[in-house]
Design an enzyme around this catalytic site. Structure first.
Site, PDB file in Angstrom:
ATOM      1  CG  HIS A  34     -64.638  47.179 -28.913  1.00  0.00           C
ATOM      2  ND1 HIS A  34     -65.397  45.804 -28.633  1.00  0.00           N
ATOM      3  CD2 HIS A  34     -65.755  47.745 -28.358  1.00  0.00           C
ATOM      4  CE1 HIS A  34     -66.426  45.783 -28.147  1.00  0.00           C
ATOM      5  NE2 HIS A  34     -67.080  46.965 -28.133  1.00  0.00           N
TER       6      HIS A  34
ATOM      7  CB  CYS B  46     -64.329  44.141 -21.290  1.00  0.00           C
ATOM      8  SG  CYS B  46     -65.185  43.826 -20.035  1.00  0.00           S
ATOM      9  N   GLY B  47     -65.314  46.878 -21.128  1.00  0.00           N
ATOM     10  CA  GLY B  47     -65.683  48.102 -20.965  1.00  0.00           C
ATOM     11  C   GLY B  47     -66.198  48.057 -19.295  1.00  0.00           C
TER      12      GLY B  47
ATOM     13  N   GLY C  47     -65.576  45.211 -17.290  1.00  0.00           N
ATOM     14  CA  GLY C  47     -64.959  44.141 -16.544  1.00  0.00           C
ATOM     15  C   GLY C  47     -65.619  42.926 -16.267  1.00  0.00           C
TER      16      GLY C  47
ATOM     17  N   GLY D 198     -67.852  41.111 -18.203  1.00  0.00           N
ATOM     18  CA  GLY D 198     -67.798  40.267 -19.287  1.00  0.00           C
ATOM     19  C   GLY D 198     -66.701  39.412 -19.367  1.00  0.00           C
TER      20      GLY D 198
ATOM     21  CG  HIS E 164     -58.295  35.950   1.718  1.00  0.00           C
ATOM     22  ND1 HIS E 164     -59.122  36.523   2.598  1.00  0.00           N
ATOM     23  CD2 HIS E 164     -56.858  36.428   2.181  1.00  0.00           C
ATOM     24  CE1 HIS E 164     -58.384  37.004   3.525  1.00  0.00           C
ATOM     25  NE2 HIS E 164     -57.159  37.044   3.510  1.00  0.00           N
TER      26      HIS E 164
ATOM     27  NE  ARG F 208     -59.224  32.751   7.317  1.00  0.00           N
ATOM     28  CZ  ARG F 208     -57.848  33.482   7.572  1.00  0.00           C
ATOM     29  NH1 ARG F 208     -56.819  32.441   8.118  1.00  0.00           N
ATOM     30  NH2 ARG F 208     -57.404  34.607   7.322  1.00  0.00           N
TER      31      ARG F 208
HETATM   32  C1  RB5 Z   1     -68.522  46.255 -25.226  1.00  0.00           C
HETATM   33  O1  RB5 Z   1     -69.465  47.285 -25.600  1.00  0.00           O
HETATM   34  C2  RB5 Z   1     -68.774  45.877 -23.621  1.00  0.00           C
HETATM   35  O2  RB5 Z   1     -70.021  45.012 -23.577  1.00  0.00           O
HETATM   36  C3  RB5 Z   1     -67.887  45.002 -23.105  1.00  0.00           C
HETATM   37  O3  RB5 Z   1     -66.640  45.664 -23.167  1.00  0.00           O
HETATM   38  C4  RB5 Z   1     -67.892  44.547 -21.724  1.00  0.00           C
HETATM   39  O4  RB5 Z   1     -68.071  45.631 -20.763  1.00  0.00           O
HETATM   40  C5  RB5 Z   1     -68.660  43.557 -21.321  1.00  0.00           C
HETATM   41  O5  RB5 Z   1     -69.029  43.177 -20.222  1.00  0.00           O
END
Ligand code: RB5
Length: 149
Positions: A9, A65-66, A68, A70, A98, A133
């Site tokens: 989301h 994600c919010g 990036g 997670g 790389h 390398r």
């Molecule tokens: C959602 O609120 C948020 O935690 C998720 O999108 C993300 O940023 C997690 O790393």
């Protein structure tokens, strides 16, 4: 190229714009959701995107994600997925050249849509150089992946 795109989301507000950028550049887009701002769990989308790549449904992935963070953490738990967070165009191509990255992670709450579009446009045409390398270093990463610790 066939490109999978997925977002939670937090990433959803950017997903449609990036999917359009990919289509406009001639890529075939596999959209794995989510399809609204209704809260969901980012690992579910990372898993779906990783599987699409590992099963051969897509060659590369864009995972949002919010922040990036997670997204990158979750995607990297899958053997054969090399995900990296890119919020600049240099990282977006160098991480492929790389490090043979196959999933570009983005934070929709961090980068604007136009910069994100430039980032994916730098990521997709980039190719692993295959230089000794980089092959050696990647081999060490793959050993770590195999050991699992
Ligand atoms: C959602 O609120 C948020 O935690 C998720 O999108 C993300 O940023 C997690 O790393």
């Amino acid at each position: 190229m066939r490109v999978a795109i997925a977002a939670d989301h937090g990433g959803f507000p950017l997903k449609g714009r990036l999917a359009q950028v990919l289509r406009d550049s001639g890529h075939e887009v596999v959209d794995l959701g989510t399809h609204s701002t209704e809260p969901v769990d980012y690992p579910d989308y990372a898993r779906a995107l990783g599987r699409a790549i590992l099963d051969g449904q897509a060659e590369r992935g864009v995972l949002i994600c919010g922040s990036g963070a997670g997204a990158a953490i979750a995607a990297n738990k899958m053997r054969g997925i090399r995900a990296a967070l890119a919020h600049d165009t240099y990282t977006a191509h160098q991480m492929v050249e790389h490090d043979d990255v196959n999933v570009c992670c983005l934070g929709a709450r961090v980068v604007g849509a136009e910069l994100a579009a430039e980032i994916v446009s730098a990521f997709l045409p980039a190719r692993f150089t295959g230089e000794e390398r980089h092959v050696r270093r990647l081999g060490k990463v793959l050993e770590m992946e195999k050991e699992g610790k």
